[in-house]
Design a protein around this motif. Sequence first.
Motif, mmCIF file in Angstrom:
data_model
loop_
_atom_site.group_PDB
_atom_site.id
_atom_site.type_symbol
_atom_site.label_atom_id
_atom_site.label_comp_id
_atom_site.label_asym_id
_atom_site.label_seq_id
_atom_site.Cartn_x
_atom_site.Cartn_y
_atom_site.Cartn_z
ATOM 1 N N LEU A 301 0.864 -1.178 0.000
ATOM 2 C CA LEU A 301 0.000 0.000 0.000
ATOM 3 C C LEU A 301 0.900 1.228 0.000
ATOM 4 O O LEU A 301 1.517 1.559 1.008
ATOM 5 N N ASP A 302 0.994 1.898 -1.132
ATOM 6 C CA ASP A 302 1.893 3.035 -1.267
ATOM 7 C C ASP A 302 1.300 4.258 -0.584
ATOM 8 O O ASP A 302 0.138 4.612 -0.801
ATOM 9 N N LEU A 303 2.128 4.906 0.245
ATOM 10 C CA LEU A 303 1.783 6.195 0.837
ATOM 11 C C LEU A 303 2.483 7.274 0.032
ATOM 12 O O LEU A 303 3.694 7.206 -0.186
ATOM 13 N N ILE A 304 1.742 8.262 -0.414
ATOM 14 C CA ILE A 304 2.275 9.288 -1.313
ATOM 15 C C ILE A 304 2.100 10.647 -0.666
ATOM 16 O O ILE A 304 1.057 10.952 -0.077
ATOM 17 N N ALA A 305 3.131 11.480 -0.781
ATOM 18 C CA ALA A 305 3.086 12.859 -0.289
ATOM 19 C C ALA A 305 3.772 13.753 -1.314
ATOM 20 O O ALA A 305 4.616 13.304 -2.108
ATOM 21 N N THR A 306 3.409 15.010 -1.316
ATOM 22 C CA THR A 306 4.001 15.990 -2.225
ATOM 23 C C THR A 306 4.753 17.040 -1.422
ATOM 24 O O THR A 306 4.551 17.192 -0.218
ATOM 25 N N GLY A 307 5.603 17.768 -2.115
ATOM 26 C CA GLY A 307 6.384 18.811 -1.470
ATOM 27 C C GLY A 307 7.143 19.627 -2.488
ATOM 28 O O GLY A 307 6.925 19.496 -3.709
ATOM 29 N N ARG A 308 8.059 20.460 -1.984
ATOM 30 C CA ARG A 308 8.856 21.317 -2.855
ATOM 31 C C ARG A 308 10.291 21.336 -2.347
ATOM 32 O O ARG A 308 10.547 21.261 -1.133
ATOM 33 N N ILE A 309 11.215 21.431 -3.302
ATOM 34 C CA ILE A 309 12.633 21.536 -2.953
ATOM 35 C C ILE A 309 12.858 22.856 -2.218
ATOM 36 O O ILE A 309 12.423 23.917 -2.659
ATOM 37 N N ASP A 310 13.551 22.780 -1.085
ATOM 38 C CA ASP A 310 13.723 23.960 -0.224
ATOM 39 C C ASP A 310 15.148 24.493 -0.231
ATOM 40 O O ASP A 310 15.370 25.683 -0.370
ATOM 41 N N ARG A 311 16.130 23.597 -0.082
ATOM 42 C CA ARG A 311 17.512 24.053 0.046
ATOM 43 C C ARG A 311 18.441 22.889 -0.297
ATOM 44 O O ARG A 311 17.980 21.783 -0.582
ATOM 45 N N GLU A 312 19.751 23.176 -0.252
ATOM 46 C CA GLU A 312 20.749 22.163 -0.533
ATOM 47 C C GLU A 312 21.863 22.251 0.494
ATOM 48 O O GLU A 312 22.046 23.276 1.162
ATOM 49 N N SER A 313 22.608 21.170 0.640
ATOM 50 C CA SER A 313 23.714 21.136 1.587
ATOM 51 C C SER A 313 24.852 22.016 1.097
ATOM 52 O O SER A 313 25.069 22.181 -0.114
ATOM 53 N N ALA A 314 25.613 22.579 2.052
ATOM 54 C CA ALA A 314 26.695 23.498 1.690
ATOM 55 C C ALA A 314 27.907 22.764 1.147
ATOM 56 O O ALA A 314 28.699 23.347 0.406
ATOM 57 N N ASP A 315 28.097 21.489 1.507
ATOM 58 C CA ASP A 315 29.247 20.738 1.012
ATOM 59 C C ASP A 315 28.790 19.369 0.544
ATOM 60 O O ASP A 315 27.648 18.958 0.765
ATOM 61 N N LEU A 329 7.799 18.835 2.963
ATOM 62 C CA LEU A 329 6.647 18.050 2.543
ATOM 63 C C LEU A 329 5.357 18.660 3.082
ATOM 64 O O LEU A 329 5.343 19.269 4.162
ATOM 65 N N ASP A 330 4.312 18.485 2.316
ATOM 66 C CA ASP A 330 2.984 18.836 2.797
ATOM 67 C C ASP A 330 2.561 17.810 3.849
ATOM 68 O O ASP A 330 3.184 16.753 3.972
ATOM 69 N N PRO A 331 1.503 18.107 4.633
ATOM 70 C CA PRO A 331 1.047 17.123 5.620
ATOM 71 C C PRO A 331 0.862 15.747 4.987
ATOM 72 O O PRO A 331 0.172 15.599 3.975
ATOM 73 N N SER A 332 1.512 14.749 5.603
ATOM 74 C CA SER A 332 1.540 13.405 5.015
ATOM 75 C C SER A 332 1.233 12.377 6.094
ATOM 76 O O SER A 332 2.145 11.874 6.745
ATOM 77 N N PRO A 333 -0.051 12.075 6.317
ATOM 78 C CA PRO A 333 -0.417 11.073 7.329
ATOM 79 C C PRO A 333 0.185 9.709 6.992
ATOM 80 O O PRO A 333 0.231 9.293 5.845
ATOM 81 N N GLY A 334 0.631 9.034 8.037
ATOM 82 C CA GLY A 334 1.184 7.691 7.866
ATOM 83 C C GLY A 334 2.688 7.655 7.760
ATOM 84 O O GLY A 334 3.300 6.619 8.009
ATOM 85 N N MET A 335 3.310 8.759 7.394
ATOM 86 C CA MET A 335 4.765 8.792 7.284
ATOM 87 C C MET A 335 5.379 9.295 8.584
ATOM 88 O O MET A 335 4.806 10.115 9.291
ATOM 89 N N ARG A 336 6.578 8.797 8.894
ATOM 90 C CA ARG A 336 7.265 9.147 10.115
ATOM 91 C C ARG A 336 8.744 9.421 9.832
ATOM 92 O O ARG A 336 9.296 8.888 8.858
ATOM 93 N N PRO A 337 9.385 10.245 10.657
ATOM 94 C CA PRO A 337 10.824 10.475 10.488
ATOM 95 C C PRO A 337 11.591 9.159 10.544
ATOM 96 O O PRO A 337 11.300 8.292 11.365
ATOM 97 N N GLY A 338 12.552 9.027 9.653
ATOM 98 C CA GLY A 338 13.335 7.799 9.551
ATOM 99 C C GLY A 338 12.891 6.878 8.438
ATOM 100 O O GLY A 338 13.612 5.926 8.114
ATOM 101 N N ASP A 339 11.714 7.123 7.848
ATOM 102 C CA ASP A 339 11.264 6.296 6.726
ATOM 103 C C ASP A 339 12.181 6.482 5.524
ATOM 104 O O ASP A 339 12.596 7.604 5.213
ATOM 105 N N PHE A 340 12.476 5.372 4.841
ATOM 106 C CA PHE A 340 13.271 5.407 3.608
ATOM 107 C C PHE A 340 12.286 5.436 2.440
ATOM 108 O O PHE A 340 11.480 4.519 2.284
#
Length: 486
Positions: A301-315, A329-340
């Motif tokens: 069951l694929d969980l899908i969320a949308t968003g926009r590129i915000d910034r990039e790493s300095a190095d 990311l926009d509000p994305s129910p079901g997703m949690r920090p650490g998800d790949f």
Amino acid sequence: MRFLGRSLTGLFLLAATLGLLAMAGSMINSAIKARAERDSADPGASERIFSANVMTVTAGTLTPVMTAYGELSSRRALDVRALTGGTVTEMAENFQTGGVVQQGDKLLRIDPTDFEFSLELAKTDLSQAKAELRDARAALELARDDLNNATRQADLREAALTRQRDLVTRGVGTEAAVETAALAASAAQQAVLGKRQSVITAQARVSTAEAALRRSQIQLDEAQRRLDETLIHAGIGGILTDVSVLRGGVVAANEKIGRIIDPSTLEVRFRVSAAQYARLLDDQGRLSNTDITVRLDAAGLDLIATGRIDRESADVGEGQTGRQIFATLDPSPGMRPGDFVTVTVDEPQLDGSVLLPASALNAQNEVLVLGPEDRLSSARVELLRRQGNDVIVRATALEGQEIVTERTPALGAGIRIRPVRPGQPPAPESQAEMVTLEPERLARLRSFVEGNDRMPEAARERILAQLDTGALPADTLARLEQRMGN
């Protein structure tokens, strides 16, 4: 007579032996010639035609999709730390891993007894400092009143001295009275100086009392702050994790006892190659705020969320390549920090391009084009992008032509194919021409097949089964009779 009979018998046997030898030589010669003719004979195999899927090349405007892989993290996270050490005496029911808290919620309390004593002492010191300040200010008022009184007395003494001098000028007074008035005026001035010194001393006492009051107030505030730090509140709203303390446990100052993560403010960080990064830059060379799509495969069951590129790493990062990019990311129910997750980014559109299966292209960026009589020819195309199992190419010269979508080792330039177009069933293969055999011819063929020990067993059984029907395919019949020498 006996000699003549024996001589004739010997001659007959000799003639018979020579005849037999001659006949054997003739048979061996015939066999050698037949074997040579079979080995040098043209097999007469027919051209083999393969079936292949084809599609028509139609150029258009395509939007390439860049695929990368990243990890989710929260933009709002807070470590819960004990600001002071002590024993945990109170704990909220939801202060546990997975507990949901709101900003300002009470989480736990550390034993406040020592800090309450310190607060009471600070309040007592503050009251004493206030009393000292009141006394200093009252003493200052008295000193100022004494100074004013001494100043008035000095003014009266100066007036009396002036009057005595005036009397002496008119010949009424005496020099002794003038001296007495002068001494009294001087004593009065000396008293004024003393009163001024008392005022200055009183002012210094007031300043000292005010400083002591401020110090006591600071100590009171510090004691109150230390007492308030025994009660820990949630700095942000979110979900608790890594909770590592229990009621009755002892914690040290600045010890981490948990973490609050806000799962509603997620971002994804992913890494792209330098070439992919260059395609995301705008005309000014800055990273564009391109829309992205994040996909999490959750057991089918694929969980899908949308968003926009915000910034990039300095190095680039030690031991890394490419660029690391962050996107909100926009509000994305079901997703949690650490998800790949899988991240897809839409690249700028490509005009005059064609989407082909990757199997249609070889290592030299060539495709097989369907030509006259359904024969193939090779043509080179310009590879623009690879995405998944497809490729995007620019093939302006092949507009409207048909190409093979699945290359195999058997297909190549000059090969004739049976094209299979989308939505159409494959063309039926032509049936082999069958030849009906006479009984004598059928018997010879069966005898040859049964006696041929070099023929594979599966082929022998197949041909014998066909001979049982009384007919053979024309090409099979031709090969058998060629091998028989007919």
